[in-house]
Structure formats: C-alpha cells, structure tokens
Scaffold this active site. Structure first.
Site, PDB file in Angstrom:
ATOM      1  N   VAL A   1     -86.959 -26.448 -28.219  1.00 13.61           N
ATOM      2  CA  VAL A   1     -86.397 -25.094 -28.222  1.00 13.61           C
ATOM      3  C   VAL A   1     -87.055 -24.221 -27.153  1.00 13.61           C
ATOM      4  CG1 VAL A   1     -86.195 -22.976 -29.596  1.00 13.61           C
ATOM      5  CG2 VAL A   1     -85.672 -25.189 -30.618  1.00 13.61           C
TER       6      VAL A   1
ATOM      7  N   ASP B   1     -98.022 -23.643 -23.602  1.00 16.39           N
ATOM      8  CA  ASP B   1     -98.127 -24.694 -24.616  1.00 16.39           C
ATOM      9  C   ASP B   1     -99.580 -25.158 -24.701  1.00 16.39           C
ATOM     10  OD1 ASP B   1     -95.715 -26.591 -26.000  1.00 16.39           O
ATOM     11  OD2 ASP B   1     -97.754 -27.400 -26.057  1.00 16.39           O
TER      12      ASP B   1
ATOM     13  N   LYS C   1     -98.509 -32.178 -21.431  1.00 11.69           N
ATOM     14  CA  LYS C   1     -97.136 -31.675 -21.317  1.00 11.69           C
ATOM     15  C   LYS C   1     -97.050 -30.633 -20.200  1.00 11.69           C
ATOM     16  CE  LYS C   1     -94.424 -31.465 -25.537  1.00 11.69           C
ATOM     17  NZ  LYS C   1     -94.081 -30.668 -26.701  1.00 11.69           N
TER      18      LYS C   1
ATOM     19  N   LEU D   1     -79.201 -24.524 -30.960  1.00  8.29           N
ATOM     20  CA  LEU D   1     -78.901 -25.605 -30.007  1.00  8.29           C
ATOM     21  C   LEU D   1     -78.969 -26.965 -30.687  1.00  8.29           C
ATOM     22  CD1 LEU D   1     -81.718 -27.221 -29.189  1.00  8.29           C
ATOM     23  CD2 LEU D   1     -82.081 -25.211 -27.806  1.00  8.29           C
TER      24      LEU D   1
ATOM     25  N   LYS E   1     -79.802 -19.072 -40.486  1.00  8.64           N
ATOM     26  CA  LYS E   1     -80.213 -20.352 -39.899  1.00  8.64           C
ATOM     27  C   LYS E   1     -80.214 -21.464 -40.949  1.00  8.64           C
ATOM     28  CE  LYS E   1     -81.746 -23.454 -37.219  1.00  8.64           C
ATOM     29  NZ  LYS E   1     -80.872 -24.082 -36.250  1.00  8.64           N
TER      30      LYS E   1
ATOM     31  N   PHE F   1     -68.088 -32.200 -37.480  1.00 10.56           N
ATOM     32  CA  PHE F   1     -69.025 -32.615 -38.527  1.00 10.56           C
ATOM     33  C   PHE F   1     -68.348 -33.333 -39.686  1.00 10.56           C
ATOM     34  CE2 PHE F   1     -73.343 -31.512 -37.417  1.00 10.56           C
ATOM     35  CZ  PHE F   1     -73.092 -30.956 -36.175  1.00 10.56           C
TER      36      PHE F   1
ATOM     37  N   CYS G   1     -84.168 -31.379 -37.627  1.00 10.13           N
ATOM     38  CA  CYS G   1     -83.754 -30.143 -38.305  1.00 10.13           C
ATOM     39  C   CYS G   1     -83.096 -30.322 -39.671  1.00 10.13           C
ATOM     40  CB  CYS G   1     -82.834 -29.355 -37.384  1.00 10.13           C
ATOM     41  SG  CYS G   1     -83.699 -28.748 -35.939  1.00 10.13           S
TER      42      CYS G   1
ATOM     43  N   LYS H   1     -85.406 -31.559 -42.635  1.00  9.09           N
ATOM     44  CA  LYS H   1     -86.471 -30.638 -43.053  1.00  9.09           C
ATOM     45  C   LYS H   1     -85.896 -29.290 -43.517  1.00  9.09           C
ATOM     46  CE  LYS H   1     -88.033 -28.268 -38.831  1.00  9.09           C
ATOM     47  NZ  LYS H   1     -87.474 -26.945 -39.085  1.00  9.09           N
TER      48      LYS H   1
ATOM     49  N   ARG I   1     -87.122 -38.502 -34.457  1.00  8.14           N
ATOM     50  CA  ARG I   1     -87.618 -37.862 -35.671  1.00  8.14           C
ATOM     51  C   ARG I   1     -86.568 -37.963 -36.790  1.00  8.14           C
ATOM     52  NH1 ARG I   1     -89.861 -32.121 -33.475  1.00  8.14           N
ATOM     53  NH2 ARG I   1     -88.151 -32.370 -31.994  1.00  8.14           N
TER      54      ARG I   1
HETATM   55  N1  LIG Z   1     -85.298 -29.257 -31.992  1.00 10.41           N
HETATM   56  C1  LIG Z   1     -84.191 -28.581 -32.206  1.00 10.41           C
HETATM   57  O1  LIG Z   1     -83.110 -29.040 -31.868  1.00 10.41           O
HETATM   58  C2  LIG Z   1     -84.222 -27.215 -32.841  1.00 10.41           C
HETATM   59  C3  LIG Z   1     -83.064 -26.422 -32.819  1.00 10.41           C
HETATM   60  C4  LIG Z   1     -83.090 -25.167 -33.427  1.00 10.41           C
HETATM   61  C5  LIG Z   1     -84.247 -24.695 -34.022  1.00 10.41           C
HETATM   62  N2  LIG Z   1     -85.360 -25.484 -34.029  1.00 10.41           N
HETATM   63  C6  LIG Z   1     -86.591 -24.923 -34.612  1.00 10.41           C
HETATM   64  O2  LIG Z   1     -87.398 -24.465 -33.523  1.00 10.41           O
HETATM   65  C7  LIG Z   1     -88.788 -24.684 -33.790  1.00 10.41           C
HETATM   66  C8  LIG Z   1     -89.399 -25.544 -32.692  1.00 10.41           C
HETATM   67  O3  LIG Z   1     -88.806 -26.818 -32.751  1.00 10.41           O
HETATM   68  P1  LIG Z   1     -89.012 -27.882 -31.569  1.00 10.41           P
HETATM   69  O4  LIG Z   1     -88.166 -29.051 -31.914  1.00 10.41           O
HETATM   70  O5  LIG Z   1     -88.842 -27.206 -30.265  1.00 10.41           O
HETATM   71  O6  LIG Z   1     -90.558 -28.245 -31.793  1.00 10.41           O
HETATM   72  P2  LIG Z   1     -91.481 -29.196 -30.900  1.00 10.41           P
HETATM   73  O7  LIG Z   1     -92.406 -29.835 -31.841  1.00 10.41           O
HETATM   74  O8  LIG Z   1     -90.651 -30.022 -29.989  1.00 10.41           O
HETATM   75  O9  LIG Z   1     -92.295 -28.173 -29.958  1.00 10.41           O
HETATM   76  C9  LIG Z   1     -93.254 -27.265 -30.420  1.00 10.41           C
HETATM   77  C10 LIG Z   1     -94.250 -27.028 -29.296  1.00 10.41           C
HETATM   78  O10 LIG Z   1     -95.140 -25.979 -29.649  1.00 10.41           O
HETATM   79  C11 LIG Z   1     -96.421 -26.267 -29.127  1.00 10.41           C
HETATM   80  N3  LIG Z   1     -97.416 -25.428 -29.818  1.00 10.41           N
HETATM   81  C12 LIG Z   1     -97.897 -25.544 -31.084  1.00 10.41           C
HETATM   82  N4  LIG Z   1     -98.758 -24.563 -31.340  1.00 10.41           N
HETATM   83  C13 LIG Z   1     -98.849 -23.782 -30.230  1.00 10.41           C
HETATM   84  C14 LIG Z   1     -99.574 -22.608 -29.888  1.00 10.41           C
HETATM   85  N5  LIG Z   1    -100.408 -22.008 -30.763  1.00 10.41           N
HETATM   86  N6  LIG Z   1     -99.408 -22.097 -28.650  1.00 10.41           N
HETATM   87  C15 LIG Z   1     -98.594 -22.690 -27.753  1.00 10.41           C
HETATM   88  N7  LIG Z   1     -97.891 -23.795 -28.026  1.00 10.41           N
HETATM   89  C16 LIG Z   1     -97.998 -24.336 -29.255  1.00 10.41           C
HETATM   90  C17 LIG Z   1     -96.562 -27.762 -29.335  1.00 10.41           C
HETATM   91  O11 LIG Z   1     -97.546 -28.327 -28.501  1.00 10.41           O
HETATM   92  C18 LIG Z   1     -95.141 -28.236 -28.983  1.00 10.41           C
HETATM   93  O12 LIG Z   1     -95.020 -28.573 -27.615  1.00 10.41           O
HETATM   94  C19 LIG Z   1     -88.841 -25.297 -35.192  1.00 10.41           C
HETATM   95  O13 LIG Z   1     -89.003 -24.273 -36.126  1.00 10.41           O
HETATM   96  C20 LIG Z   1     -87.470 -25.926 -35.351  1.00 10.41           C
HETATM   97  O14 LIG Z   1     -87.070 -26.028 -36.691  1.00 10.41           O
HETATM   98  C21 LIG Z   1     -85.386 -26.721 -33.445  1.00 10.41           C
HETATM   99  O1  LIG Z   2     -70.051 -35.415 -37.980  1.00  7.34           O
HETATM  100  C1  LIG Z   2     -71.259 -35.644 -37.870  1.00  7.34           C
HETATM  101  C2  LIG Z   2     -72.138 -34.850 -37.089  1.00  7.34           C
HETATM  102  C3  LIG Z   2     -73.489 -35.174 -37.039  1.00  7.34           C
HETATM  103  N1  LIG Z   2     -73.959 -36.248 -37.717  1.00  7.34           N
HETATM  104  C4  LIG Z   2     -75.406 -36.564 -37.678  1.00  7.34           C
HETATM  105  O2  LIG Z   2     -76.129 -35.374 -37.949  1.00  7.34           O
HETATM  106  C5  LIG Z   2     -77.379 -35.363 -37.264  1.00  7.34           C
HETATM  107  C6  LIG Z   2     -77.581 -34.055 -36.521  1.00  7.34           C
HETATM  108  O3  LIG Z   2     -76.663 -33.958 -35.466  1.00  7.34           O
HETATM  109  P1  LIG Z   2     -76.469 -32.603 -34.596  1.00  7.34           P
HETATM  110  O4  LIG Z   2     -76.234 -31.489 -35.515  1.00  7.34           O
HETATM  111  O5  LIG Z   2     -75.454 -32.881 -33.574  1.00  7.34           O
HETATM  112  O6  LIG Z   2     -77.889 -32.521 -33.853  1.00  7.34           O
HETATM  113  P2  LIG Z   2     -79.179 -31.585 -34.000  1.00  7.34           P
HETATM  114  O7  LIG Z   2     -79.787 -31.538 -32.659  1.00  7.34           O
HETATM  115  O8  LIG Z   2     -80.002 -32.041 -35.147  1.00  7.34           O
HETATM  116  O9  LIG Z   2     -78.619 -30.106 -34.296  1.00  7.34           O
HETATM  117  C7  LIG Z   2     -78.610 -29.518 -35.597  1.00  7.34           C
HETATM  118  O10 LIG Z   2     -79.876 -28.983 -35.923  1.00  7.34           O
HETATM  119  C8  LIG Z   2     -80.371 -28.003 -34.970  1.00  7.34           C
HETATM  120  C9  LIG Z   2     -81.762 -27.608 -35.408  1.00  7.34           C
HETATM  121  O11 LIG Z   2     -81.768 -26.660 -36.410  1.00  7.34           O
HETATM  122  C10 LIG Z   2     -79.409 -26.822 -34.941  1.00  7.34           C
HETATM  123  O12 LIG Z   2     -79.883 -25.879 -34.003  1.00  7.34           O
HETATM  124  C11 LIG Z   2     -78.006 -27.306 -34.564  1.00  7.34           C
HETATM  125  O13 LIG Z   2     -77.096 -26.206 -34.622  1.00  7.34           O
HETATM  126  C12 LIG Z   2     -77.572 -28.384 -35.558  1.00  7.34           C
HETATM  127  O14 LIG Z   2     -76.300 -28.915 -35.184  1.00  7.34           O
HETATM  128  C13 LIG Z   2     -77.361 -36.608 -36.354  1.00  7.34           C
HETATM  129  O15 LIG Z   2     -78.113 -37.637 -36.963  1.00  7.34           O
HETATM  130  C14 LIG Z   2     -75.896 -37.007 -36.298  1.00  7.34           C
HETATM  131  O16 LIG Z   2     -75.719 -38.407 -36.136  1.00  7.34           O
HETATM  132  C15 LIG Z   2     -73.109 -37.041 -38.493  1.00  7.34           C
HETATM  133  O17 LIG Z   2     -73.535 -38.019 -39.119  1.00  7.34           O
HETATM  134  N2  LIG Z   2     -71.779 -36.711 -38.530  1.00  7.34           N
END
Ligand SMILES: NC(=O)c1ccc[n+]([C@@H]2O[C@H](COP(=O)([O-])OP(=O)(O)OC[C@H]3O[C@@H](n4cnc5c(N)ncnc54)[C@H](O)[C@@H]3O)[C@@H](O)[C@H]2O)c1
Ligand SMILES: O=c1ccn([C@@H]2O[C@H](COP(=O)(O)OP(=O)(O)O[C@H]3O[C@H](CO)[C@@H](O)[C@H](O)[C@H]3O)[C@@H](O)[C@H]2O)c(=O)[nH]1
Length: 451
Positions: A12, A31, A36, A154, A205, A250, A261, A264, A328
């Site tokens: 993110v 970071d 990284k 995203l 969210k 979906f 996501c 958890k 993950r």
């Molecule tokens: N991955 C996704 O697709 C996604 C989408 C939407 C929302 N989110 C949410 O966004 C948040 C971040 O998710 P992510 O997947 O990007 O996590 P991530 O684990 O990929 O990245 C987190 C980063 O933060 C760094 N970090 C930790 N403590 C720190 C500090 N004190 N100062 C600076 N850097 C620090 C870590 O080293 C790591 O690089 C989570 O709450 C997640 O639920 C994730």
């Molecule tokens: O019709 C579907 C769509 C998705 N999946 C599965 O669902 C999981 C999640 O897929 P997707 O939602 O595309 O990816 P994420 O990157 O995990 O994104 C979700 O989780 C993010 C973290 O919160 C949010 O930001 C996004 O909006 C939300 O779509 C994957 O294992 C997919 O294979 C299915 O089995 N069937």
C-alpha cells in the site's frame, strides 16, 4: 503540490507514494527495512506489481520521489504524513496494532509543525481516534495534528491501475479543513469522493472486504450444489450476474479467497462484532466455507485415487491470485501441506511467486509448467495465471504419467477439455473424461518390476 511522507513502504505505502509523486507531489517514503529501502533507492520495486517499477523509476529521475529509513529526516516539515504499515492478524483473529503504535510513536517524535496524518492501514473502529489522542498528548506545542482515515481499496496485481481508477476515495475526518486538504491531494484523479466521520470510514473498509468475501463463499457454496445436481457454475454465475443488482464481479467459484486482506479482515470484523450481542454468524460461516474450500482439490484427488500416498502431484500456481508474487494466506500453502501430510511427492511451479514460496513451503520447485508436470499422477491448478490458461492441453497428456487434472480455478472450457485426453475435475462443473487407473497402476508395476 504538497510535501508528503509515507510511513511504511509495503504494497500500500509504495503504491501510494509512487502514485502521489506521479500526481506531482514531493514524496518521501520511509521504511524500517534497510534492504528494501536500498533496493527502492535504485529504482527496484521489492514487490512484483504491474506498472509499479516503471512509474517508480520515472518519479525518482524527475526528483519527486525519495526513500529513507530515517524518520528524523522524513517527518519534519511535511504537509501530510501517510501511515501504511501492516496490521496482521493475532492468534485470536483480531488486528495486531503493534506496527501502527510504533509508527505513530516514530511520527510523533519528529513532528515540528501543523500536519495532517492520513491513515491507510486497515484498523479496527476507534483506532484512529486513539491515534488522534496520542498525538494530542505527545506532540504538544510544536504543531497541531489532524488524523484522517483514508482506507485503501487497491487489489494486488492491479494496484497501480486501481489507484488511478478506483471506484471511490473514502475520507473520514472530524476536521472539515483536513478532509478538504486530503481531497485536494487526489483532485487530479477525478474519482468520486465520499466524506464521512472517522468511525464510519474505518467500518467501510471492513464491511467492503467482508461483503466481497461473502460473495465468494456464497458462489462457492452454490458451486458445490451445482456439482451435486449436475448444473454448471459458470453459467449459473453468469446468469445471476446479469442481474445488475447482483453484478458479475466476485462470482468466480474456486478454491477460496486468500491474500493478505480478506482472511485477516474477516476475522478481525468477527472480533470487532464480539461474541455475544452482535455475534457475526454470517461472516463466521463465510470463513468456515472458505477454509473448507481451500482443501477441496485435495479431497477430490484423495477420493479419486483412494490414497495419495506415494503419488507424484504437480501444483500449478502458488500466488494467492495471478499477477502478484504474494503468497500470504494463499490456498497453495494449505494445499501443499495437506498433500505432504497425505504422503504425496509435490512439485510446484509458479511464474513469479516461487522465491517467496520457497521460504515457507517444503516442496520441490520446477523451472517450468512442463517440468512440474513431468511423470505426475495428478496436476492441481491453484492460481489462474495466463500461462496456465494458454497452455496447450496436450502438455498435460504428454508430460504426465496419469493425465488427471484437478482445476481449482476453472481455467479451461469444458468444450476444450472434451477434445483432450484428460480426466478433468473442476469447481461446480461436471467431471469430464475418465482414465483407467488400473491400467496406469499395472504399467507402473510392470515397469518397476521389469525396468
Ligand atoms: N496489501 C494490500 O493489498 C492492501 C490493500 C488495502 C489495504 N491494506 C492494508 O494496508 C496496510 C499495509 O498493508 P501492506 O500489505 O502494504 O503491508 P506490508 O507488510 O507489505 O508493508 C508494511 C511496511 O511497513 C514497514 N514498517 C513497519 N513499521 C514501520 C515503521 N515504524 N516505520 C516505517 N515503516 C514501517 C514494514 O517494513 C513494511 O515494509 C495493512 O493494514 C493492510 O491491511 C493492504
Ligand atoms: O470472484 C472471485 C474474486 C476473487 N477471488 C479470490 O479472492 C482473493 C482476493 O482477490 P482480490 O480481491 O482480487 O485481491 P486482493 O488484493 O486481496 O484485494 C482485496 O483486498 C484488498 C485489501 O484489503 C482490498 O483493498 C481490495 O479492494 C480487495 O479486493 C484471491 O485469492 C482471489 O483468488 C475468488 O476466489 N473469486
């Protein structure tokens, strides 16, 4: 254009930082992971994400994007500080806020002026209010901090696209001026903005992810009934989705949702709801269905062979979805461990995710699909990579000892399968073909006896 710091440069934070820089802002990504950061400074993305590295390099070269491990350098004099650290799951399912607390502490130590802290991490309702109180108590005279909740939507694998073309931007704030400033940061995206209070933003969210997960578990349940009654889930989902109130997205049946996501966040929302008055029975069932779905292919294979002991099984795909190297909570981890427990020899292949998978999976890794399929008794398709979807079906029959495929993502049409020599099991659709297992067992015994 604003001076922005992004604290936490994972999926993110990095995508947010790069895209904000591309919108014209000056961005410092901070970071704690030195490796990284040194990688990113050279313009290399630590994650596989389409378009990201190109955009990163461009904005570094144009002087709008820098990276540091030093909060003391990155935090002072900023207009806006984004918070994007991880909120993983604790043993009981609730969100672990350790990283958020540490990052907030890091930020508070170096604030030297009025600033807006925008939280993108997914956090339980009420967390941003606690963060606001923390700043109120710890920043003192040096500056006023306004906390804004700006949850991120995203998807991995299309993160950059989603950042520029998202359906909405949610801004939860108590201070109207702070909300306006955050809206202004994104103005060039021309996306719909929903402004609300902080608690509602936090809830949007969790509710969004829970609803999407519910759609997936719902269609997976329907797919099991399709198998029982002889219907085809692809046609059923298409027919349902044509109703605009339902929508086609979906509704892809498969071996369940994974990723960092949905698993958890659904668990966290169950915890937020509590165990008594507002117990979230529906979401608990969604999670239960998903756990069952992730082992479905192994169950089917076991039923078909009687036992998987000593069988050579090829796993195609390890990432939790295509176009990402993230494993993950991927079904692949559950499937691989189940197969090993059943006594199978597992060879896996994924176009991108093998380096990450090799850190947690004790299986053999192949260099190509064909190599993974070599002499296999069964192939399990876990991730719907284009590479697998475009594979000539003859590859399975040519490479495998027994041409038996269990497809967890419905990668092929039944028409195409009908013209192949495969026995093909998929999700929510009839089984096609039937290999004579006795013939293959006989050949194997004969070969092992006569060389
Ligand atoms: N991955 C996704 O697709 C996604 C989408 C939407 C929302 N989110 C949410 O966004 C948040 C971040 O998710 P992510 O997947 O990007 O996590 P991530 O684990 O990929 O990245 C987190 C980063 O933060 C760094 N970090 C930790 N403590 C720190 C500090 N004190 N100062 C600076 N850097 C620090 C870590 O080293 C790591 O690089 C989570 O709450 C997640 O639920 C994730
Ligand atoms: O019709 C579907 C769509 C998705 N999946 C599965 O669902 C999981 C999640 O897929 P997707 O939602 O595309 O990816 P994420 O990157 O995990 O994104 C979700 O989780 C993010 C973290 O919160 C949010 O930001 C996004 O909006 C939300 O779509 C994957 O294992 C997919 O294979 C299915 O089995 N069937």
């Amino acid at each position: 254009m604003k001076n922005i710091a992004v604290v936490g440069t994972g999926y993110v934070g990095l995508v947010t930082g790069v895209c904000l820089a591309d919108l014209g802002h000056h961005v410092i990504c901070i970071d704690v992971d030195e490796e990284k950061v040194s990688h990113m400074r050279k313009g290399y993305s630590p994650i596989y994400e389409p378009q990201l590295e190109g955009l990163m390099k461009k904005n570094i070269e144009e002087g709008r994007l820098t990276f540091t491990t030093n909060h003391a350098w990155g935090i002072p004099n900023m207009d806006v500080i984004f918070l994007a650290v991880g909120t993983p799951q604790q043993q009981d399912g609730s969100a672990d806020l350790t990283y958020v607390q540490r990052a907030v502490n890091d930020i508070a130590q170096h604030i030297n002026r009025d600033v807006i802290v925008v939280n993108k991490s997914t956090v339980p309702v009420g967390t941003n209010e606690s963060i606001q109180q923390y700043f109120n108590q710890h920043v003192g005279e040096l500056g006023r901090v306004d906390v804004v909740s700006n949850p991120e939507f995203l998807r991995e694998g299309s993160a950059v696209y989603d950042m520029f073309h998202g359906d909405r931007i949610i801004i939860g704030a108590e201070n109207e001026g702070a909300a306006l400033l955050v809206e202004e940061l994104y103005r060039r995206l021309k996306l719909p903005v929903v402004k609300t209070d902080i608690r509602s933003a936090e809830m949007i969210k969790y509710a969004s992810n829970a609803f999407l997960a519910t759609k997936i578990s719902f269609i997976n349940e329907i797919s099991s009934i399709c198998e029982k009654v002889g219907a085809n889930i692809e046609d059923v989902a298409y027919g349902m989705g044509k109703d605009r109130r339902i929508g086609t997205q979906f509704l892809q049946a498969g071996i369940g949702y994974g990723g960092s996501c949905f698993p958890k966040d659904t668990n966290a929302l169950v915890q937020i709801a509590g165990n008594v008055e507002h117990k979230f029975d529906l979401l608990e069932s969604v999670i239960h269905v998903n756990n069952r779905q992730q082992v479905l292919l192994v169950k089917k294979a076991k039923e078909r062979f009687g036992s998987l002991h000593g069988k050579r099984v090829a796993m195609l795909g390890l990432a939790f979805k295509p176009k990402t190297d993230d494993i993950r909570e991927s079904a692949s981890v559950v499937v691989a461990n189940e197969l090993i427990q059943e006594g199978a020899y597992v060879t896996a292949y994924d176009p991108i995710a093998m380096p990450n998978a090799s850190k947690v999976l004790n299986v053999e890794f192949a260099n190509s699909t064909a190599e993974a399929l070599q002499d296999a008794d069964a192939a399990l398709i876990i991730t719907e990579w284009d590479e697998f979807k475009q594979l000539p079906l003859s590859t399975f029959s040519e490479q495998m000892r027994v041409p038996m495929v269990f497809d967890g993502r419905n990668c092929y049409t039944l028409e195409a399968i009908q013209e192949s020599y495969l026995e093909y099991h998929s999700i929510g659709r009839p089984v096609i073909g039937e290999v004579d297992l006795h013939k293959f067992e006989y050949t194997q015994n004969y070969l092992s006896e006569h060389g």
